[in-house]
Design an enzyme around this catalytic site. Structure first.
Site, PDB file in Angstrom:
ATOM      1  N   HIS A   1      37.847  44.506  37.563  1.00  0.00           N
ATOM      2  CA  HIS A   1      38.839  43.429  37.654  1.00  0.00           C
ATOM      3  C   HIS A   1      39.666  43.299  36.370  1.00  0.00           C
ATOM      4  O   HIS A   1      40.611  42.504  36.322  1.00  0.00           O
ATOM      5  CB  HIS A   1      38.178  42.098  38.055  1.00  0.00           C
ATOM      6  CG  HIS A   1      37.485  41.369  36.953  1.00  0.00           C
ATOM      7  ND1 HIS A   1      36.134  41.466  36.717  1.00  0.00           N
ATOM      8  CD2 HIS A   1      37.957  40.508  36.020  1.00  0.00           C
ATOM      9  CE1 HIS A   1      35.804  40.701  35.688  1.00  0.00           C
ATOM     10  NE2 HIS A   1      36.894  40.104  35.250  1.00  0.00           N
TER      11      HIS A   1
ATOM     12  N   ASP B   1      32.117  46.180  40.444  1.00  0.00           N
ATOM     13  CA  ASP B   1      33.064  45.683  39.438  1.00  0.00           C
ATOM     14  C   ASP B   1      32.878  46.503  38.158  1.00  0.00           C
ATOM     15  O   ASP B   1      32.343  46.028  37.152  1.00  0.00           O
ATOM     16  CB  ASP B   1      32.855  44.191  39.187  1.00  0.00           C
ATOM     17  CG  ASP B   1      33.969  43.584  38.338  1.00  0.00           C
ATOM     18  OD1 ASP B   1      34.979  44.278  38.112  1.00  0.00           O
ATOM     19  OD2 ASP B   1      33.816  42.428  37.906  1.00  0.00           O
TER      20      ASP B   1
ATOM     21  N   SER C   1      35.362  39.086  30.062  1.00  0.00           N
ATOM     22  CA  SER C   1      35.122  40.064  31.121  1.00  0.00           C
ATOM     23  C   SER C   1      35.213  41.488  30.588  1.00  0.00           C
ATOM     24  O   SER C   1      36.034  41.796  29.722  1.00  0.00           O
ATOM     25  CB  SER C   1      36.149  39.893  32.238  1.00  0.00           C
ATOM     26  OG  SER C   1      35.921  38.722  32.969  1.00  0.00           O
TER      27      SER C   1
END
Length: 237
Positions: free
Chosen positions: A42, A87, A183
């Site tokens: 992502h 992910d 992230s």
């Protein structure tokens, strides 16, 4: 954001990379050898710039280096991922980097992580659960590796499956967590690179709402195949 944390020592994150688009630092990543970075799917954006050897965003280290992606690899050609699966993104740099005072790769894990382990996570993400406050240097925090169910139960709206290739980590009483901007960064458990920061609650660091990390160990075959040139390799089902 890394919440409830302290500034990292300048010498403890030689493997940490910063992903930028324009002038905005939006994700972290981990250098796993001189030519490859592992981060979250992502975090994929156009025109990514990768900074290596960075500590302060304002005062550059002498050995900082910049790269751009030469290639990006995902588990699925569609680049799809979910809250509980796939992910993960491998980035091949446009040219190799050399080890230096502030740059060195982090090895892939040799064994799976154990629930109960103390893990360390690192990033330049938000340092307030409610305000857009970002640090100049990366922050580090120690959190615990928890049972996957601890991440599944608080989020019934996500309809997470009973099993997952996702790690759950945090502090159940709250106050320590990754957050917006962290992230793609690493989760290091007992000295081994075990997780990639994937998702969590907003606001961050709430009691009984730990965060999820892509499990690196389960993707070793895929990672090693891609690096070896087998670009048709598939991720674990």
């Amino acid at each position: 954001m890394i919440l409830g944390d302290d500034e990292c020592n300048i010498n403890e994150h030689r493997f940490l990379v910063a992903l930028y688009t324009s002038r905005t630092l939006f994700c972290g990543g981990t250098l796993i050898n001189q030519e490859w970075v592992l981060t979250a799917a992502h975090c994929n954006m156009e025109d990514i710039q990768i900074k290596l050897g960075m500590h302060s965003k304002k005062v550059p280290n002498e050995d900082e280096q910049k790269r751009v992606p030469k290639e990006k690899f995902f588990c699925l050609s569609s680049k799809n991922y979910t809250l509980w699966d796939k992910d993960i993104m491998l980035i091949r740099l446009d040219s190799p980097v050399k080890n230096s005072a502030h740059i060195a790769p982090l090895s892939l894990p040799s064994s799976p992580p154990s629930v109960g382990s103390v893990c360390r996570t690192i990033g330049w993400g938000r340092i307030s659960s409610t305000k857009e406050t970002y640090p100049d240097v990366p922050h580090c925090v120690n959190i615990n590796l928890l049972e996957y169910e601890m991440c599944r139960a608080p989020y019934p709206e996500f309809e997470l499956p009973a099993t997952s290739r996702t790690l759950c980590a945090g502090i159940l009483e709250g106050g320590k967590d990754t957050c917006v901007g962290d992230s793609g960064g690493p989760l290091i458990c007992n000295g081994q690179f075990q997780g990639i920061a994937s998702w969590g609650d907003d606001p961050c660091a709430q009691p009984h709402k730990p965060a999820a990390y892509t499990k690196v160990f389960d993707h070793l075959d895929w990672i090693e195949n891609i690096i070896a040139g087998n670009t048709d390799a598939s991720c674990p089902p």
